[in-house]
Design a protein around this motif. Structure first.
Motif, PDB file in Angstrom:
ATOM      1  N   LEU A   1       0.826  -1.208   0.000  1.00  0.00           N
ATOM      2  CA  LEU A   1       0.000   0.000   0.000  1.00  0.00           C
ATOM      3  C   LEU A   1       0.863   1.261   0.000  1.00  0.00           C
ATOM      4  CD1 LEU A   1      -2.948  -0.881   2.424  1.00  0.00           C
ATOM      5  CD2 LEU A   1      -3.011  -0.707  -0.064  1.00  0.00           C
ATOM      6  N   GLN A   2       1.992   1.203   0.685  1.00  0.00           N
ATOM      7  CA  GLN A   2       2.887   2.363   0.738  1.00  0.00           C
ATOM      8  C   GLN A   2       3.601   2.587  -0.589  1.00  0.00           C
ATOM      9  OE1 GLN A   2       5.325   1.427   4.101  1.00  0.00           O
ATOM     10  NE2 GLN A   2       3.782   2.088   5.581  1.00  0.00           N
ATOM     11  N   LYS A   3       3.779   1.527  -1.382  1.00  0.00           N
ATOM     12  CA  LYS A   3       4.490   1.633  -2.654  1.00  0.00           C
ATOM     13  C   LYS A   3       3.585   2.045  -3.813  1.00  0.00           C
ATOM     14  CE  LYS A   3       8.004  -1.750  -1.483  1.00  0.00           C
ATOM     15  NZ  LYS A   3       8.540  -3.081  -1.757  1.00  0.00           N
ATOM     16  N   ARG A   4       2.301   2.115  -3.582  1.00  0.00           N
ATOM     17  CA  ARG A   4       1.376   2.475  -4.658  1.00  0.00           C
ATOM     18  C   ARG A   4       1.658   3.886  -5.158  1.00  0.00           C
ATOM     19  NH1 ARG A   4      -4.788   0.546  -3.691  1.00  0.00           N
ATOM     20  NH2 ARG A   4      -4.391  -1.654  -4.011  1.00  0.00           N
ATOM     21  N   SER A   5       1.418   4.071  -6.443  1.00  0.00           N
ATOM     22  CA  SER A   5       1.620   5.406  -7.016  1.00  0.00           C
ATOM     23  C   SER A   5       0.559   6.374  -6.484  1.00  0.00           C
ATOM     24  CB  SER A   5       1.571   5.358  -8.539  1.00  0.00           C
ATOM     25  OG  SER A   5       0.323   4.851  -8.979  1.00  0.00           O
ATOM     26  N   LYS A   6      -0.656   5.866  -6.319  1.00  0.00           N
ATOM     27  CA  LYS A   6      -1.707   6.707  -5.735  1.00  0.00           C
ATOM     28  C   LYS A   6      -1.665   6.504  -4.218  1.00  0.00           C
ATOM     29  CE  LYS A   6      -6.602   7.616  -5.576  1.00  0.00           C
ATOM     30  NZ  LYS A   6      -7.940   7.131  -5.866  1.00  0.00           N
ATOM     31  N   LYS A   7      -1.225   7.506  -3.522  1.00  0.00           N
ATOM     32  CA  LYS A   7      -1.107   7.410  -2.065  1.00  0.00           C
ATOM     33  C   LYS A   7      -2.489   7.474  -1.429  1.00  0.00           C
ATOM     34  CE  LYS A   7       3.319   7.240  -2.101  1.00  0.00           C
ATOM     35  NZ  LYS A   7       3.947   5.949  -1.962  1.00  0.00           N
ATOM     36  N   LEU A   8      -2.749   6.504  -0.579  1.00  0.00           N
ATOM     37  CA  LEU A   8      -4.014   6.459   0.148  1.00  0.00           C
ATOM     38  C   LEU A   8      -3.789   6.950   1.569  1.00  0.00           C
ATOM     39  CD1 LEU A   8      -5.223   2.925  -0.993  1.00  0.00           C
ATOM     40  CD2 LEU A   8      -5.880   5.136  -1.937  1.00  0.00           C
ATOM     41  N   ILE A   9      -4.789   7.577   2.113  1.00  0.00           N
ATOM     42  CA  ILE A   9      -4.701   8.078   3.482  1.00  0.00           C
ATOM     43  C   ILE A   9      -5.105   6.956   4.430  1.00  0.00           C
ATOM     44  CG2 ILE A   9      -5.588   9.772   5.135  1.00  0.00           C
ATOM     45  CD1 ILE A   9      -6.214  11.555   2.648  1.00  0.00           C
ATOM     46  N   PRO A  10      -4.174   6.508   5.298  1.00  0.00           N
ATOM     47  CA  PRO A  10      -4.515   5.436   6.238  1.00  0.00           C
ATOM     48  C   PRO A  10      -5.754   5.788   7.055  1.00  0.00           C
ATOM     49  CG  PRO A  10      -2.169   5.844   6.275  1.00  0.00           C
ATOM     50  CD  PRO A  10      -2.792   6.934   5.439  1.00  0.00           C
ATOM     51  N   GLY A  11      -6.665   4.841   7.124  1.00  0.00           N
ATOM     52  CA  GLY A  11      -7.887   5.042   7.879  1.00  0.00           C
ATOM     53  C   GLY A  11      -9.051   5.516   7.027  1.00  0.00           C
ATOM     54  N   SER A  12      -8.744   5.982   5.818  1.00  0.00           N
ATOM     55  CA  SER A  12      -9.830   6.432   4.940  1.00  0.00           C
ATOM     56  C   SER A  12     -10.593   5.217   4.421  1.00  0.00           C
ATOM     57  CB  SER A  12      -9.279   7.242   3.766  1.00  0.00           C
ATOM     58  OG  SER A  12      -8.547   6.401   2.892  1.00  0.00           O
ATOM     59  N   MET A  13     -11.782   5.454   3.918  1.00  0.00           N
ATOM     60  CA  MET A  13     -12.606   4.371   3.395  1.00  0.00           C
ATOM     61  C   MET A  13     -11.888   3.655   2.248  1.00  0.00           C
ATOM     62  SD  MET A  13     -15.662   2.865   3.570  1.00  0.00           S
ATOM     63  CE  MET A  13     -16.941   3.980   4.088  1.00  0.00           C
ATOM     64  N   GLU A  14     -11.279   4.436   1.369  1.00  0.00           N
ATOM     65  CA  GLU A  14     -10.563   3.871   0.222  1.00  0.00           C
ATOM     66  C   GLU A  14      -9.388   3.004   0.685  1.00  0.00           C
ATOM     67  OE1 GLU A  14      -8.897   5.443  -4.079  1.00  0.00           O
ATOM     68  OE2 GLU A  14      -9.046   6.864  -2.428  1.00  0.00           O
ATOM     69  N   TRP A  15      -8.656   3.485   1.686  1.00  0.00           N
ATOM     70  CA  TRP A  15      -7.526   2.730   2.225  1.00  0.00           C
ATOM     71  C   TRP A  15      -8.016   1.431   2.863  1.00  0.00           C
ATOM     72  CZ3 TRP A  15      -5.882   0.733   6.837  1.00  0.00           C
ATOM     73  CH2 TRP A  15      -4.539   0.368   6.925  1.00  0.00           C
ATOM     74  N   GLU A  16      -9.092   1.498   3.644  1.00  0.00           N
ATOM     75  CA  GLU A  16      -9.649   0.314   4.305  1.00  0.00           C
ATOM     76  C   GLU A  16     -10.050  -0.740   3.276  1.00  0.00           C
ATOM     77  OE1 GLU A  16     -10.036  -0.529   7.561  1.00  0.00           O
ATOM     78  OE2 GLU A  16      -9.104   1.307   8.280  1.00  0.00           O
ATOM     79  N   ILE A  17     -10.708  -0.301   2.213  1.00  0.00           N
ATOM     80  CA  ILE A  17     -11.137  -1.235   1.169  1.00  0.00           C
ATOM     81  C   ILE A  17      -9.930  -1.878   0.496  1.00  0.00           C
ATOM     82  CG2 ILE A  17     -12.267  -1.384  -1.089  1.00  0.00           C
ATOM     83  CD1 ILE A  17     -14.243   0.789  -0.009  1.00  0.00           C
ATOM     84  N   ALA A  18      -8.945  -1.068   0.140  1.00  0.00           N
ATOM     85  CA  ALA A  18      -7.736  -1.583  -0.511  1.00  0.00           C
ATOM     86  C   ALA A  18      -6.995  -2.547   0.411  1.00  0.00           C
ATOM     87  CB  ALA A  18      -6.821  -0.433  -0.932  1.00  0.00           C
ATOM     88  N   PHE A  19      -6.870  -2.173   1.685  1.00  0.00           N
ATOM     89  CA  PHE A  19      -6.175  -3.026   2.649  1.00  0.00           C
ATOM     90  C   PHE A  19      -6.896  -4.358   2.808  1.00  0.00           C
ATOM     91  CE2 PHE A  19      -5.637  -4.851   6.817  1.00  0.00           C
ATOM     92  CZ  PHE A  19      -4.261  -4.920   6.922  1.00  0.00           C
ATOM     93  N   ASN A  20      -8.195  -4.310   3.045  1.00  0.00           N
ATOM     94  CA  ASN A  20      -8.956  -5.541   3.265  1.00  0.00           C
ATOM     95  C   ASN A  20      -8.916  -6.454   2.048  1.00  0.00           C
ATOM     96  OD1 ASN A  20      -9.672  -4.904   5.911  1.00  0.00           O
ATOM     97  ND2 ASN A  20     -11.525  -3.853   5.284  1.00  0.00           N
TER      98      ASN A  20
END
Length: 92
Positions: free
Chosen positions: A60-79
């Protein structure tokens, strides 16, 4: 690992107790051997979970599009990534 060895031993004894009470399995070896096997299985699973967590966090940290930890988008990507990686490793 998120659980102490004492907590894992306690949970293993509870699993053993409940499984034998409900007739999930019959013990043909010693109770201690079965509990030790449950403990070993739990420790392997938790270790695997920790490895997968680290790998997903790195990806997730290496993605070109940086996601904000804890955001809905980040949660979906992480899960999604976590479930996919766990599935891959558990099926091996």
């Amino acid at each position: 690992m998120r659980y102490s060895s004492a907590r894992i031993r306690y949970l293993a004894r509870q699993i053993f107790k409940r499984a034998t009470e409900e007739g999930v399995f019959d013990v043909i070896s010693s109770e201690r051997a079965v509990i030790n096997e449950i403990i070993e299985t739990m420790e392997k699973y938790f270790s695997l979970e920790d490895e997968v967590y680290e790998k997903v966090m790195e990806s997730l940290q290496k993605r070109s599009k940086k996601l904000i930890p804890g955001s809905m988008e980040w949660e979906i990507a992480f899960n999604k990534a976590f479930e996919e990686e766990m599935s891959k490793r558990l099926l091996k």
